[in-house]
Design an enzyme around this catalytic site. Sequence first.
Site, PDB file in Angstrom:
ATOM      1  N   ASP A 200      16.676  63.619  22.164  1.00  0.00           N
ATOM      2  CA  ASP A 200      17.111  64.185  23.445  1.00  0.00           C
ATOM      3  C   ASP A 200      16.431  63.459  24.613  1.00  0.00           C
ATOM      4  O   ASP A 200      15.238  63.164  24.554  1.00  0.00           O
ATOM      5  CB  ASP A 200      16.716  65.673  23.460  1.00  0.00           C
ATOM      6  N   GLU A 264      19.761  59.521  22.766  1.00  0.00           N
ATOM      7  CA  GLU A 264      20.581  60.036  23.871  1.00  0.00           C
ATOM      8  C   GLU A 264      19.997  59.405  25.129  1.00  0.00           C
ATOM      9  O   GLU A 264      18.959  59.820  25.628  1.00  0.00           O
ATOM     10  CB  GLU A 264      20.505  61.563  23.981  1.00  0.00           C
TER      11      GLU A 264
END
Length: 547
Positions: A200, A264
């Site tokens: 993330d 990401e």
Amino acid sequence: MTAGQWWRDAVVYQVYIRSFADGDGDGLGDIAGLRSRLGYLSELGVDAIWITPWYPSPMHDAGYDVADHRGIEPTYGTLTQAEALVTEAHRRGLRLLLDLVPNHTSSAHPWFRAAWEATPGSPERQRYIFRPALGDGPPNDWRSEFGGPAWSRAGGDEWYLHLFDREQPDLNWDHAEVRADFERTLRFWFDRGIDGFRIDVAPALAKDPALSDLGGDWTSRGPRPGSAVSGDHPYWDRSEIHELYRSWRELADSYDPPRVFVAEAWVDGPERLAPYVRPDELHLAFNFDFLACPWLAPALRTVIDQTLAVHGSVGAAPSWVLSNHDVARTVSRFARPQSDRPVRVLAELVGIEADAAVGEARARAAALLMLALPGGATLYQGEELGLPEVEDLPDHARADPIFERSGRLDPGRDGCRIPLPWDGAEPPYGFSTGRVTWLPQPAGWASRAASAQAADAGSVLSLYRRALRIRREHPALGDGSMEWHRSDHGVLSFSRLPGFHCVVNVSGAPQPVPPGCDVLLASGPLAAGGMIPPDTSVWLSTDGAPR
Ligand code: NOJ
């Protein structure tokens, strides 16, 4: 495919666990629900599953506020259930990726609770980013990605940094304990057979120790368009982040089989993405330039060319993606008139007239384009059902913190997170045995339900199933190279060896199928005389065809 490097052409399916399937009737998706639908995913033909955070969390940001990285959120299930899921997924030949959230923790994490109670300068506060107030205000001018300031006040006249919600304090990645604890987390899940992690906000972990103001020189996610790309933004995509990812790669490589990372990383173009996927760093990085690309042939071609060139320069495979749980559904983005401006979220679509049929045709054509390109791809749950964005959720139902933090100006991301319709004529469409789902489902999704689509050869689901089957079997598809063919304006035409050709008609006029080719699959019905209608892609076999 490069032997053993399964990730180079894998099709990964993103399970947004809260909205995938509910096994216990509380209206929230969970591990039992996911396990009961593994057969659906095998039949769809994906290679791996990425599960969004399933750790204990107060759910201020749908689980991206993690209170314990080595546990399971009780409303989702237990560690024993998680372990059984890994075993069963593997038995079915599906690999399993988890979501690692290293930039921040939940404010309910024991570390932050201790920091909150502690005094300025204490060891407890050093695991996060606490700073004295500047005058009466925050230490600098940084803004939260969700709106509002990136700082909140704590005791002792200090403020703490949160690039996202105030319940998501940023960790201090210069702290040895933070590094050691995340290594423990990686090993904890790798030891349980997890095949890898999606990371993330991978570009955000390193911060400028001086915490300098953004001022006028930077946007929140990098330099102003047109300015030099330097890697010294105060908190985004800083050069020193790469040392951390190299160390994680070593850790992943110490496992047999090696574990895999997907970044990401919303960064400023493919050149900034390449360093994340160097041979000694992360394996893959989502290609968000493709996701945000308008349905216009020149723009698509530019993104594809740049992606292939830049990934090729570091020996990495591209990872194509059309949607995820943070952006408006593909069908709804493509239902709007397309301009050169990239579009991602619902807030950018509100008030622009939509043509649902055009949106669906383009989304189907885009799926065949994506799945024909060299490399791997990630599908977001519901994409294979052609689900549109739910644009008219009542305000009281909205759960995304962006809605409140933007002063209710930005509707946020709930519209792409609606619980999936599985079967039946009305909500909850087989998602849950209970009646109330955590976000309401719209009326009229019966024909979108997975079971209805499985029985319809012309459905979006049937298209995805056929495409994934062909992709698995065809030696030209997946990792490798491609060659463009000369084509009319608005048409993308390329071939891959051996014997495969793809034509994507992004123009407003029907296009002929190249001579000597057999149609393997078309994203929609062909027109009279076998012509390819606008907003349609075809996969062709060129075996034996004159070239
Ligand atoms: C990216 C995730 O995909 C998004 O859902 C989340 O809100 C932010 N990171 C913060 O963790």
